[in-house]
Design a protein around this motif. Structure first.
Motif, PDB file in Angstrom:
ATOM      1  N   PRO A 123       0.805  -1.227   0.000  1.00  0.00           N
ATOM      2  CA  PRO A 123       0.000   0.000   0.000  1.00  0.00           C
ATOM      3  C   PRO A 123       0.835   1.273   0.000  1.00  0.00           C
ATOM      4  CG  PRO A 123      -0.050  -1.056   2.149  1.00  0.00           C
ATOM      5  CD  PRO A 123       0.616  -2.025   1.217  1.00  0.00           C
ATOM      6  N   GLN A 124       2.092   1.180   0.403  1.00  0.00           N
ATOM      7  CA  GLN A 124       2.945   2.364   0.394  1.00  0.00           C
ATOM      8  C   GLN A 124       3.283   2.780  -1.031  1.00  0.00           C
ATOM      9  OE1 GLN A 124       3.608   3.999   3.224  1.00  0.00           O
ATOM     10  NE2 GLN A 124       2.395   2.432   4.281  1.00  0.00           N
ATOM     11  N   ALA A 131      -6.051  -0.934  -2.887  1.00  0.00           N
ATOM     12  CA  ALA A 131      -7.444  -1.086  -2.448  1.00  0.00           C
ATOM     13  C   ALA A 131      -8.290  -1.722  -3.543  1.00  0.00           C
ATOM     14  CB  ALA A 131      -8.011   0.266  -2.040  1.00  0.00           C
ATOM     15  N   HIS A 132      -8.106  -1.284  -4.777  1.00  0.00           N
ATOM     16  CA  HIS A 132      -8.845  -1.886  -5.897  1.00  0.00           C
ATOM     17  C   HIS A 132      -8.503  -3.372  -6.034  1.00  0.00           C
ATOM     18  CE1 HIS A 132     -11.086   1.300  -7.921  1.00  0.00           C
ATOM     19  NE2 HIS A 132     -10.091   2.127  -7.676  1.00  0.00           N
ATOM     20  N   GLU A 133      -7.242  -3.705  -5.876  1.00  0.00           N
ATOM     21  CA  GLU A 133      -6.820  -5.094  -6.018  1.00  0.00           C
ATOM     22  C   GLU A 133      -7.375  -5.953  -4.886  1.00  0.00           C
ATOM     23  OE1 GLU A 133      -4.926  -8.496  -7.595  1.00  0.00           O
ATOM     24  OE2 GLU A 133      -5.585  -6.573  -8.430  1.00  0.00           O
ATOM     25  N   LEU A 134      -7.441  -5.413  -3.681  1.00  0.00           N
ATOM     26  CA  LEU A 134      -8.039  -6.146  -2.564  1.00  0.00           C
ATOM     27  C   LEU A 134      -9.494  -6.488  -2.879  1.00  0.00           C
ATOM     28  CD1 LEU A 134      -6.726  -4.254   0.604  1.00  0.00           C
ATOM     29  CD2 LEU A 134      -5.974  -6.467  -0.274  1.00  0.00           C
ATOM     30  N   LEU A 176      -8.533  -7.371   5.203  1.00  0.00           N
ATOM     31  CA  LEU A 176      -7.301  -7.310   4.422  1.00  0.00           C
ATOM     32  C   LEU A 176      -6.668  -5.928   4.487  1.00  0.00           C
ATOM     33  CD1 LEU A 176      -8.425  -9.284   1.230  1.00  0.00           C
ATOM     34  CD2 LEU A 176      -7.179 -10.150   3.218  1.00  0.00           C
ATOM     35  N   ALA A 177      -7.497  -4.889   4.339  1.00  0.00           N
ATOM     36  CA  ALA A 177      -6.974  -3.522   4.359  1.00  0.00           C
ATOM     37  C   ALA A 177      -6.330  -3.206   5.707  1.00  0.00           C
ATOM     38  CB  ALA A 177      -8.093  -2.532   4.049  1.00  0.00           C
ATOM     39  N   ARG A 178      -7.011  -3.547   6.791  1.00  0.00           N
ATOM     40  CA  ARG A 178      -6.450  -3.272   8.114  1.00  0.00           C
ATOM     41  C   ARG A 178      -5.160  -4.041   8.333  1.00  0.00           C
ATOM     42  NH1 ARG A 178     -12.173  -3.663  11.471  1.00  0.00           N
ATOM     43  NH2 ARG A 178     -13.015  -1.626  10.841  1.00  0.00           N
ATOM     44  N   HIS A 179      -5.105  -5.264   7.821  1.00  0.00           N
ATOM     45  CA  HIS A 179      -3.877  -6.058   7.945  1.00  0.00           C
ATOM     46  C   HIS A 179      -2.708  -5.359   7.270  1.00  0.00           C
ATOM     47  CE1 HIS A 179      -1.189  -9.493   8.076  1.00  0.00           C
ATOM     48  NE2 HIS A 179      -1.048  -9.422   6.758  1.00  0.00           N
ATOM     49  N   LEU A 180      -2.983  -4.643   6.183  1.00  0.00           N
ATOM     50  CA  LEU A 180      -1.946  -3.913   5.457  1.00  0.00           C
ATOM     51  C   LEU A 180      -1.716  -2.512   6.015  1.00  0.00           C
ATOM     52  CD1 LEU A 180      -2.783  -4.883   1.756  1.00  0.00           C
ATOM     53  CD2 LEU A 180      -0.899  -5.732   3.167  1.00  0.00           C
ATOM     54  N   GLY A 181      -2.400  -2.169   7.098  1.00  0.00           N
ATOM     55  CA  GLY A 181      -2.224  -0.861   7.711  1.00  0.00           C
ATOM     56  C   GLY A 181      -3.058   0.240   7.091  1.00  0.00           C
ATOM     57  N   MET A 182      -4.103  -0.136   6.328  1.00  0.00           N
ATOM     58  CA  MET A 182      -4.985   0.845   5.704  1.00  0.00           C
ATOM     59  C   MET A 182      -6.299   0.916   6.478  1.00  0.00           C
ATOM     60  SD  MET A 182      -4.431  -0.256   1.696  1.00  0.00           S
ATOM     61  CE  MET A 182      -5.097   1.282   1.027  1.00  0.00           C
ATOM     62  N   PRO A 183      -6.680   2.076   6.993  1.00  0.00           N
ATOM     63  CA  PRO A 183      -7.961   2.183   7.702  1.00  0.00           C
ATOM     64  C   PRO A 183      -9.116   1.767   6.793  1.00  0.00           C
ATOM     65  CG  PRO A 183      -6.628   4.146   8.063  1.00  0.00           C
ATOM     66  CD  PRO A 183      -5.944   3.352   6.980  1.00  0.00           C
ATOM     67  N   ALA A 184     -10.050   1.003   7.337  1.00  0.00           N
ATOM     68  CA  ALA A 184     -11.190   0.526   6.541  1.00  0.00           C
ATOM     69  C   ALA A 184     -12.397   0.378   7.430  1.00  0.00           C
ATOM     70  CB  ALA A 184     -10.847  -0.807   5.873  1.00  0.00           C
ATOM     71  N   VAL A 217     -12.790   5.889   0.203  1.00  0.00           N
ATOM     72  CA  VAL A 217     -13.214   5.409  -1.109  1.00  0.00           C
ATOM     73  C   VAL A 217     -13.960   4.097  -0.920  1.00  0.00           C
ATOM     74  CG1 VAL A 217     -12.510   4.747  -3.437  1.00  0.00           C
ATOM     75  CG2 VAL A 217     -11.179   6.461  -2.168  1.00  0.00           C
ATOM     76  N   GLY A 218     -15.134   3.989  -1.537  1.00  0.00           N
ATOM     77  CA  GLY A 218     -15.955   2.798  -1.381  1.00  0.00           C
ATOM     78  C   GLY A 218     -15.596   1.702  -2.373  1.00  0.00           C
ATOM     79  N   PHE A 219     -15.739   0.438  -1.910  1.00  0.00           N
ATOM     80  CA  PHE A 219     -15.472  -0.719  -2.757  1.00  0.00           C
ATOM     81  C   PHE A 219     -16.543  -1.773  -2.508  1.00  0.00           C
ATOM     82  CE2 PHE A 219     -11.452   1.404  -2.181  1.00  0.00           C
ATOM     83  CZ  PHE A 219     -10.902   1.405  -3.465  1.00  0.00           C
ATOM     84  N   ASP A 220     -17.222  -2.182  -3.560  1.00  0.00           N
ATOM     85  CA  ASP A 220     -18.284  -3.183  -3.478  1.00  0.00           C
ATOM     86  C   ASP A 220     -17.838  -4.423  -4.244  1.00  0.00           C
ATOM     87  OD1 ASP A 220     -20.556  -4.706  -3.400  1.00  0.00           O
ATOM     88  OD2 ASP A 220     -21.788  -3.341  -4.598  1.00  0.00           O
ATOM     89  N   ALA A 221     -17.282  -5.394  -3.521  1.00  0.00           N
ATOM     90  CA  ALA A 221     -16.794  -6.617  -4.159  1.00  0.00           C
ATOM     91  C   ALA A 221     -17.934  -7.468  -4.690  1.00  0.00           C
ATOM     92  CB  ALA A 221     -15.948  -7.422  -3.170  1.00  0.00           C
TER      93      ALA A 221
END
Length: 268
Positions: A123-124, A131-134, A176-184, A217-221
């Protein structure tokens, strides 16, 4: 786009309960992508309580129904004008720091299987692309199939099953995002239709990931897209329970049976 919402939630108790207290997140969010034209929430025999806007910018409204009561109907009727902001939550006022949403909850804990879905992602290097790839990986790993999971299913369990619904997809992205250090965080709302125009569950949920420089940013898998003009955003939280549109408690021993009907139509 103008969307018309008709949402009814019916609670039936096999024995009358003494009282019911509810907390609602049923008011559309105020941001650049949507404008409320009219909106009304009613609770049968209900007394309107206090309301407040929380730190995440969501309106929380209290209701009380004094018993004995054996049936309660919560009705939402309204019209919202929406626009496509490519999933970016622009113009939304909130006071909670994004880093708060690094907190892990039971439904969003990672296991070996979930961690494997983050292989090769940094993510860095490019947080938006990450995020899109997740979201893409979650969509591929968990097929959309109602009836395979429950409200208590965790992200790890849904991945193990390989099937789930929007709640499971949102929990998985968040984990997944939180595991990578990205707030979600988890978002509840409505959806007019799936991307190909076929009917979809109108009561819907998705994830938001905080991207530096863009914000949330919203993501709807479930639909392999970012929220657009077909979506109405209601509220957010750490997970599905925290962001639930209706939360409540009943005083009494009666067993509760819940039924929900939701219609989201475009204005003709």
């Amino acid at each position: 786009m103008r969307l018309i919402v008709d949402h009814q939630t019916r609670y039936v108790y096999d024995q009358a309960v003494r009282a019911v207290v509810q907390s609602h997140r049923l008011t559309p969010s105020a941001f650049d992508g949507q404008r409320t034209i009219r909106w009304k929430v009613t609770v049968s025999d209900g007394q309107l309580g206090g309301g407040f806007r929380d730190g995440a910018g969501d309106w929380v409204q209290g209701w009380t129904v004094l018993g004995p009561v054996s049936e309660i109907i919560v009705r939402v009727e309204g019209e919202v004008e929406t626009s496509d902001l490519a999933g970016v939550l622009r113009g939304h006022r909130e006071t909670v720091a994004p880093e708060v949403y690094l907190q892990v909850t039971a439904p969003t804990e990672v296991d070996v299987g979930l961690i494997a879905l983050t292989d090769g992602l940094d993510p860095q290097e490019n947080p938006l692309a990450t995020a899109h790839e997740l979201s893409r990986r979650v969509s591929e790993a968990i097929a959309y199939e109602p009836g395979q999971t429950s409200a208590k299913t965790t992200a790890a369990e849904a991945l193990a099953i390989g099937k789930g619904v929007c709640q499971d997809h949102a929990h998985a992205i968040i984990a997944l995002a939180r595991h990578l250090g990205m707030p979600a965080r988890y978002v509840s709302g409505y959806l007019q239709a799936s991307e190909d125009g076929t009917p979809h569950e109108a009561a819907h949920a998705w994830a938001e990931v905080h991207v530096p420089g863009l914000g949330w940013v919203g993501f709807d898998a479930s639909n392999a897209c970012c929220p657009d003009e077909r979506y109405i955003r209601l509220g957010s939280g750490f997970d599905a329970q925290d962001a639930a549109p209706i939360r409540g408690t009943a005083r009494g021993s009666g067993q509760e049976v819940l039924s929900v009907s939701v219609s989201v139509q475009t204005q003709q």
